[in-house]
Write a protein that holds these residues in place. Structure first.
Motif, short mmCIF file in Angstrom:
data_model
loop_
_atom_site.label_atom_id
_atom_site.label_comp_id
_atom_site.label_asym_id
_atom_site.label_seq_id
_atom_site.Cartn_x
_atom_site.Cartn_y
_atom_site.Cartn_z
N LEU A 81 0.82 -1.21 0.00
CA LEU A 81 0.00 0.00 0.00
C LEU A 81 0.85 1.26 0.00
N SER A 82 2.04 1.17 0.60
CA SER A 82 2.96 2.31 0.63
C SER A 82 4.34 1.76 0.98
N ASP A 83 5.30 2.65 1.13
CA ASP A 83 6.65 2.21 1.47
C ASP A 83 6.69 1.52 2.83
N SER A 84 5.78 1.86 3.72
CA SER A 84 5.82 1.32 5.08
C SER A 84 4.67 0.37 5.39
N ILE A 85 3.76 0.16 4.46
CA ILE A 85 2.58 -0.68 4.72
C ILE A 85 2.47 -1.75 3.65
N THR A 86 2.63 -3.01 4.05
CA THR A 86 2.47 -4.14 3.14
C THR A 86 1.62 -5.20 3.83
N GLY A 87 1.17 -6.15 3.04
CA GLY A 87 0.35 -7.20 3.64
C GLY A 87 0.03 -8.30 2.66
N TYR A 88 -0.83 -9.21 3.12
CA TYR A 88 -1.19 -10.40 2.36
C TYR A 88 -2.70 -10.56 2.36
N VAL A 89 -3.25 -10.74 1.17
CA VAL A 89 -4.70 -10.91 1.02
C VAL A 89 -4.96 -12.29 0.45
N VAL A 90 -5.64 -13.12 1.22
CA VAL A 90 -5.99 -14.47 0.79
C VAL A 90 -7.50 -14.56 0.74
N SER A 91 -8.04 -14.58 -0.46
CA SER A 91 -9.48 -14.54 -0.65
C SER A 91 -10.08 -15.94 -0.66
N ASP A 92 -11.19 -16.10 0.02
CA ASP A 92 -11.95 -17.36 0.02
C ASP A 92 -13.41 -17.00 0.24
N ARG A 93 -14.22 -17.13 -0.83
CA ARG A 93 -15.61 -16.69 -0.77
C ARG A 93 -16.56 -17.79 -0.30
N THR A 94 -16.01 -18.87 0.25
CA THR A 94 -16.84 -19.99 0.68
C THR A 94 -17.83 -19.59 1.76
N LEU A 95 -17.36 -18.84 2.75
CA LEU A 95 -18.19 -18.40 3.86
C LEU A 95 -18.11 -16.89 3.98
N PRO A 96 -19.17 -16.24 4.46
CA PRO A 96 -19.18 -14.77 4.56
C PRO A 96 -18.45 -14.27 5.80
N LEU A 97 -17.17 -14.66 5.94
CA LEU A 97 -16.38 -14.33 7.12
C LEU A 97 -15.10 -13.63 6.71
N VAL A 98 -14.61 -12.74 7.57
CA VAL A 98 -13.37 -12.01 7.31
C VAL A 98 -12.53 -12.00 8.57
N ASN A 99 -11.23 -12.22 8.39
CA ASN A 99 -10.28 -12.02 9.47
C ASN A 99 -9.25 -11.00 9.02
N PHE A 100 -8.97 -10.05 9.89
CA PHE A 100 -8.01 -8.99 9.57
C PHE A 100 -7.08 -8.80 10.77
N THR A 101 -5.80 -9.12 10.58
CA THR A 101 -4.81 -8.96 11.64
C THR A 101 -3.75 -7.98 11.17
N VAL A 102 -3.44 -7.02 12.01
CA VAL A 102 -2.46 -5.98 11.65
C VAL A 102 -1.35 -5.97 12.69
N PHE A 103 -0.12 -6.08 12.20
CA PHE A 103 1.06 -6.06 13.07
C PHE A 103 1.80 -4.73 12.89
#
Length: 505
Positions: A81-103
């Protein structure tokens, strides 16, 4: 609250074990988990014959296809997203659930022992204390109404928050967690509850032999450090809201952020949403933080005992190991699996439990640390009358393996078991996203996961012998025991430590 990772968990490969080779890059809108590799051209199956389709006469005759698993490749899921913000997005539309963890990468250690109690409570109080204009009970009601969860934590190296919710509620949860970390209220009544929990935990810190052994193990292996400081009940009870506010300054800043997003999300839409979310977080820590120093070992092998009137002695043996990355890690992991990490296939289990009936469980492990030098471990429980004999058997097996090495069958089985454990690390979208995010925090490369199978399969019998001799030597180990001192005459000389001496102050 003690800030260290327990050395009893047999999770030597939990953050490192991955395999496979990179697959073609996916498009920006795709997240396709890697699956077992298949040949591009497969010949049509021949018509079944009566002999081919017959039921085998024995289970031993059943033929299984070769195990072929390719672990997910981090770069396929990474977004920046920027020089200091990166991450991993793993999509799975099987269930209407989301988990978001930020370190939030915020390494620091305590400046004063008097602040240790309050520092231990800061992480929990971000979530439990509510936010400005949002009382703690209203926050609880809001989350319960939509069956969502938000948690916050702070530690020596990172601060983090976590969201679990239905996908339809994810935008609202983002707004809610931003308010919590930017405008925490640290409700006084909630602080009293947290303080009571810490006091109770402190009062019961030595309730079981296992807890005593854990404290003894740390005390005899590590030199004093601010990272190991223990607050006491009186200090916990005196923590004020002002203390928590003071120590919370500079946390959850966006100096360096790595996130893990998984579940019912569209990658492109998520990137747009997260850019807006992170845009107005603090860009730098307010307070000056003291970088944490690596833990140092006392390097004083010997036998150490805490007197406890119990019938089963609790024993753990430790020796300094390596700090990863290190070339000894993989051969040592294979060696430990053969010695005691492979459950009923291991030598220690066969000798100490199956042959002699001296312990229900006995195991060995090699630590998996990137920030500190790890420990190797051998642990068991046995009757107090058989402690000396059990320890003698353990080191007989150590010496035998160091001298003669493993059999070809043992070596092959260890490699096979370690490699075939890989899929369990990526058994959900959340696990996949989080393990990649933590890997980046620790400085692992994309290819780190690709090298695992190669490294494990390259281990030789000679390396196993060398690793056992180098890292499981009785002369270099501390032996920590909790049990009745009067029954341990055969172990003399040993050092007796009192419970009061186990704390780091």
């Amino acid at each position: 609250m003690r800030k260290f990772v327990s050395f009893f968990a047999i999770t030597a490969l939990a953050l490192v074990a991955c395999s496979g080779a990179p697959a073609p890059e996916t498009s920006a809108g795709e997240v396709t988990p890697r699956v077992a590799a298949q040949d591009s051209a497969v010949a049509p199956a021949a018509p079944a014959t009566p002999a081919a389709s017959a039921v085998p006469a024995s289970y031993k005759d059943i033929a299984f296809p070769e195990f072929r698993y390719v672990a997910p490749y981090p770069k396929d899921f990474r977004v920046q997203l920027s020089d200091s913000i990166t991450g991993y997005v793993v999509s799975d539309r099987t269930l209407p659930l989301v988990n978001f963890t930020v370190f939030f990468d915020e390494p620091h250690e305590s400046l004063a022992l008097k602040d240790e109690a309050a520092s231990s409570m800061v992480g929990a109080m971000f979530r439990r204390g509510g936010a400005v204009g949002l009382p703690a009970h209203a926050l609880d009601d809001s989350l319960e109404f939509v069956s969502a969860g938000i948690s916050t934590s702070t530690g020596t190296f990172t601060s983090s928050f976590d969201i679990d919710c239905l996908s339809k509620d994810f935008p609202a949860m983002l707004a809610l967690v931003k308010k919590i970390v930017k405008e925490p209220a640290f409700d006084k009544d909630q602080l009293e509850i947290v303080k009571a929990n810490f006091v109770t935990s402190y009062d019961r810190r030595y309730d079981t032999p296992g807890k005593v052994l854990q404290a003894l193990q740390m005390k005899v292996n590590y030199a004093p450090s601010p990272r190991l400081w223990d607050a006491n009940a009186q200090e916990y009870s005196k923590v004020s809201v002002a203390d928590v506010k003071r120590l919370s300054k500079g946390l959850f800043s966006s100096r360096r952020i790595i996130f893990a997003l998984s579940g019912d999300v569209d990658r492109d839409s998520a990137v747009t949403m997260l850019k807006e979310f992170f845009a107005d977080l603090p860009t730098a820590p307010v307070a000056v933080k003291v970088p944490p120093k690596p833990l140092e070992f006392l390097r004083k092998p010997g036998v150490f005992v805490v007197d406890r009137d119990i019938t089963q002695a609790n024993i753990v043996m430790n020796q300094p190991f390596v700090r990863r990355p290190h070339p000894d890690y993989y051969p040592a992991a294979v060696a430990s699996f053969i010695l005691g990490g492979g459950s009923f296939s291991s030598r220690l289990m066969n000798r100490v439990r199956s042959d002699e009936g001296l312990a229900y469980s006995v195991y060995s492990a090699v630590g998996n640390e990137y920030r500190d030098t790890a420990l190797t471990t051998i642990a068991l429980q046995t009757k107090v009358e058989s402690v000396d004999f059990a320890i003698k058997l353990v080191f007989e097996e150590v010496e035998k393996l160091a001298k003669d090495g493993p059999t070809a069958e043992e070596l092959a089985q260890a490699k096979k078991s370690l490699v075939e454990s890989l899929p369990s690390l990526f058994d959900s979208p959340e696990a996949t996203a989080v393990i990649f995010a933590k890997g980046e925090l620790l400085g692992k490369t994309y290819d780190h996961y690709l090298e695992y199978v190669k490294e494990i399969n390259a281990v030789t019998a000679e390396q196993v012998k060398a690793m056992i001799a180098k890292y499981f030597s009785r002369d270099k180990m501390t032996i920590s025991i909790v049990g009745p001192v009067a029954k341990f005459d055969a172990l003399k000389p040993f050092t007796v430590l009192s419970l009061d001496s186990l704390e780091f102050r």
